[in-house]
Motif scaffolding. Structure first.
Motif, short mmCIF file in Angstrom:
data_model
loop_
_atom_site.label_atom_id
_atom_site.label_comp_id
_atom_site.label_asym_id
_atom_site.label_seq_id
_atom_site.Cartn_x
_atom_site.Cartn_y
_atom_site.Cartn_z
N ARG A 3 0.84 -1.20 0.00
CA ARG A 3 0.00 0.00 0.00
C ARG A 3 0.87 1.26 0.00
O ARG A 3 0.66 2.19 -0.77
CB ARG A 3 -0.93 -0.01 1.21
CG ARG A 3 -1.96 1.11 1.19
CD ARG A 3 -2.95 1.01 2.33
NE ARG A 3 -3.53 -0.31 2.55
CZ ARG A 3 -4.51 -0.83 1.82
NH1 ARG A 3 -5.03 -0.14 0.82
NH2 ARG A 3 -4.97 -2.04 2.08
N ASN A 4 1.89 1.29 0.86
CA ASN A 4 2.79 2.45 0.91
C ASN A 4 3.56 2.62 -0.39
O ASN A 4 3.73 3.74 -0.87
CB ASN A 4 3.75 2.33 2.09
CG ASN A 4 3.07 2.58 3.41
OD1 ASN A 4 1.96 3.09 3.48
ND2 ASN A 4 3.74 2.20 4.50
N SER A 5 4.01 1.52 -0.95
CA SER A 5 4.75 1.57 -2.21
C SER A 5 3.88 2.15 -3.32
O SER A 5 4.34 3.00 -4.11
CB SER A 5 5.22 0.16 -2.58
OG SER A 5 5.82 0.16 -3.84
N TYR A 6 2.64 1.73 -3.39
CA TYR A 6 1.73 2.25 -4.41
C TYR A 6 1.52 3.75 -4.22
O TYR A 6 1.58 4.51 -5.18
CB TYR A 6 0.39 1.53 -4.34
CG TYR A 6 -0.61 2.07 -5.33
CD1 TYR A 6 -0.64 1.60 -6.64
CD2 TYR A 6 -1.49 3.08 -4.98
CE1 TYR A 6 -1.52 2.13 -7.56
CE2 TYR A 6 -2.38 3.61 -5.89
CZ TYR A 6 -2.40 3.12 -7.19
OH TYR A 6 -3.28 3.65 -8.09
N ARG A 7 1.30 4.17 -2.99
CA ARG A 7 1.04 5.58 -2.72
C ARG A 7 2.26 6.44 -3.03
O ARG A 7 2.14 7.53 -3.62
CB ARG A 7 0.61 5.76 -1.26
CG ARG A 7 -0.75 5.10 -0.99
CD ARG A 7 -1.16 5.18 0.46
NE ARG A 7 -1.51 6.56 0.76
CZ ARG A 7 -1.27 7.15 1.92
NH1 ARG A 7 -0.68 6.49 2.89
NH2 ARG A 7 -1.63 8.39 2.12
N VAL A 8 3.46 5.97 -2.66
CA VAL A 8 4.70 6.71 -2.95
C VAL A 8 4.88 6.82 -4.46
O VAL A 8 5.19 7.90 -4.99
CB VAL A 8 5.91 6.03 -2.29
CG1 VAL A 8 7.22 6.55 -2.86
CG2 VAL A 8 5.87 6.21 -0.78
N ARG A 9 4.70 5.72 -5.17
CA ARG A 9 4.84 5.72 -6.62
C ARG A 9 3.86 6.71 -7.26
O ARG A 9 4.22 7.44 -8.18
CB ARG A 9 4.62 4.29 -7.14
CG ARG A 9 5.18 4.01 -8.48
CD ARG A 9 5.17 2.53 -8.86
NE ARG A 9 3.98 1.81 -8.45
CZ ARG A 9 3.97 0.84 -7.54
NH1 ARG A 9 5.08 0.49 -6.94
NH2 ARG A 9 2.84 0.21 -7.24
N ASN A 10 2.65 6.75 -6.75
CA ASN A 10 1.64 7.66 -7.28
C ASN A 10 2.03 9.12 -7.05
O ASN A 10 1.88 9.96 -7.95
CB ASN A 10 0.28 7.35 -6.63
CG ASN A 10 -0.87 7.84 -7.46
OD1 ASN A 10 -0.82 8.92 -7.99
ND2 ASN A 10 -1.92 7.04 -7.54
N VAL A 11 2.54 9.45 -5.87
CA VAL A 11 3.00 10.81 -5.59
C VAL A 11 4.15 11.18 -6.52
O VAL A 11 4.18 12.27 -7.09
CB VAL A 11 3.42 10.98 -4.11
CG1 VAL A 11 4.16 12.29 -3.89
CG2 VAL A 11 2.22 10.88 -3.20
N GLN A 12 5.09 10.26 -6.71
CA GLN A 12 6.22 10.52 -7.60
C GLN A 12 5.75 10.78 -9.02
O GLN A 12 6.25 11.69 -9.69
CB GLN A 12 7.21 9.35 -7.57
CG GLN A 12 7.96 9.23 -6.27
CD GLN A 12 8.76 7.95 -6.17
OE1 GLN A 12 8.41 6.92 -6.75
NE2 GLN A 12 9.85 8.00 -5.43
N GLN A 13 4.77 10.01 -9.47
CA GLN A 13 4.23 10.21 -10.82
C GLN A 13 3.55 11.57 -10.93
O GLN A 13 3.70 12.26 -11.94
CB GLN A 13 3.26 9.10 -11.17
CG GLN A 13 3.92 7.78 -11.44
CD GLN A 13 2.93 6.63 -11.58
OE1 GLN A 13 1.74 6.79 -11.35
NE2 GLN A 13 3.44 5.47 -11.96
N ASN A 14 2.81 11.95 -9.89
CA ASN A 14 2.13 13.25 -9.91
C ASN A 14 3.14 14.40 -9.94
O ASN A 14 2.89 15.43 -10.58
CB ASN A 14 1.21 13.41 -8.70
CG ASN A 14 -0.04 12.57 -8.82
OD1 ASN A 14 -0.38 12.09 -9.90
ND2 ASN A 14 -0.72 12.36 -7.71
#
Length: 108
Positions: A89-100
């Protein structure tokens, strides 16, 4: 003799780098997770559950049994599942922030 000294020096450098890099990476991850909270970025439950199950199946195959996996992690299966769920879950959220953060960057 020279090889042994070089090897010891390289090992010492790696240890020193790890001493700095690991806490730095943890701090960066916490900053990204905080930004995910601010932006209300959530991980899709179905994707998280699917990836956790894939990882568990991978580990069971690697250790050849669920019991050996539990012994290795020193946790029960529900504890392992919870542990992996948080990581995914944390990995997905971090990846999403980085993409944004990088979606509008143009390379020239």
């Amino acid at each position: 003799m020279f090889t042994a000294v070089t090897s010891v020096a390289q090992t010492n450098i790696v240890e020193q780098v790890a001493w700095v890099v690991i806490p730095e990476q943890l701090a960066i991850e916490k900053l990204f997770l905080h930004q995910a909270d601010v932006d209300t970025i959530e991980a899709p439950n179905a994707q998280v559950v699917n990836e956790v199950e894939q990882r568990i199946n991978f580990y069971i195959n690697q250790f050849s049994s669920k019991e050996k996996m539990e012994e290795y992690f020193r946790k029960t299966m529900p504890e392992i599942r919870d542990f992996l769920t948080e990581i995914v879950r944390n990995s997905y959220r971090v990846r999403n922030v980085q993409q944004n953060l990088t979606k509008n960057i143009k390379v020239t």
